[in-house]
Design an enzyme around this catalytic site. Structure first.
Site: not given
Length: 314
Positions: A33, A79-81, A209-210
């Protein structure tokens, strides 16, 4: 602090960290990140941050090889990307394609015995990226000393949901008995999965967060987690060694806890058994008659009486 002094201090600290570590995880998973924030803070575009992050990935492979870590999973594209603007996605897809092919052909990748494997819903990726995935997997298929998993179009909840739906379909079709569903049944229906459960998750960029990453393989194994502030392009060997130290401390704590629990259990069982033995002895004492020693002496003949005093018969 002058650059030379700072670098000297960092080298000394790194040597100290290396001496402290005597236990390393088999499987490390990293959430890379901060690439875009790294680029923004430097006045660059997002693709520049992703390219800088790719350089860090190469260094991490070397660090893993030095420590003897056997498996590394990188969260390269979630998948959010897919919701990002096309102007950002296309250069990112170009970079993924180029780096997969570059890694697959790199001499040091083959010298280190790295086998590249993609996990995720790869079919959602553009054809050129899928072709690069196929090429990298074929090119490194015979390597067997280190496994590099690249999570592409990956989402942990989607992975588990897909597995659950597949099991439900097979049960409805009569192909699978519900009573036969176990851990292995679920694992067989996950994405092409890592070889090992995750021992350590590392997240750069400051967020704690993971992010839906490998929930079955990490949370199920209660993996240690290390969060750090540096953006992925800034992630250093010192940061990596601190993460390994966190894993080692967690393992040592677990061993102490397990030992303490085992000792406590043995003591508890021993106390229960002793109390039960005392209760049994008490019941026996209550049920047996009380014998007067003097009465016992008069009831049993002495030695002469027992032998008898009648005349012998010749």
């Amino acid at each position: 602090m002058p650059t030379r002094i700072r670098e000297g201090v960092e080298r000394a600290y790194l040597r100290l960290l290396r001496r402290e570590i005597d236990r390393v995880p088999e499987h490390v998973a990293i959430i890379q990140d901060g690439n875009r924030r790294y680029a923004r803070e430097r006045g660059d575009d997002a693709p520049d941050g992703h390219r800088a992050g790719a350089d860090t990935t190469e260094r991490v492979l070397d660090w893993c090889a030095d420590l003897g870590i056997e498996e590394l999973t990188l969260y390269a594209f979630s998948t959010e990307n897919f919701a990002r603007p096309a102007a950002e996605l296309e250069p990112l897809f170009d970079l993924l394609e180029a780096k997969l092919r570059e890694f697959a052909d790199a001499d040091r990748v083959h010298d280190q015995g790295v086998c590249i494997h993609a996990i995720g819903d790869v079919a959602r990726l553009p054809p050129r990226v899928r072709d690069a995935v196929d090429y990298a997997e074929r090119r490194t298929a015979d390597n067997d000393r280190f496994r590099l998993n690249v999570a592409l179009a990956y989402g942990g909840r989607n992975e588990l949901l897909s597995a659950a739906r597949g099991i439900a379909r097979e049960v409805a079709a009569g192909e699978l008995d519900p009573t036969d569903v176990d851990v292995g049944t679920v694992e067989d229906r996950l994405y092409d999965r890592p070889v090992r459960d995750v021992d350590l998750i590392v997240r750069t960029g400051g967020d704690e967060r993971t992010s839906n990453f490998l929930p079955w393989h990490a949370n199920g194994n209660e993996a240690a987690v290390y969060f750090c502030a540096p953006y992925w392009p800034e992630f250093s060997e010192i940061d990596f060694m601190r993460a390994i130290r966190t894993y080692q401390s967690r393992e040592e704590s677990w061993r102490r806890d397990r030992t303490e629990r085992a000792v406590a259990l043995v003591r508890a069982v021993a106390e229960v058994e002793l109390a039960e033995a005392r209760r049994v002895a008490g019941r026996l004492r209550e049920r047996l008659p009380i014998v007067d020693p003097d009465a016992l002496a008069t009831a049993v003949p002495d030695g002469d009486a027992a032998d008898g005093d009648s005349d012998s018969i010749d």
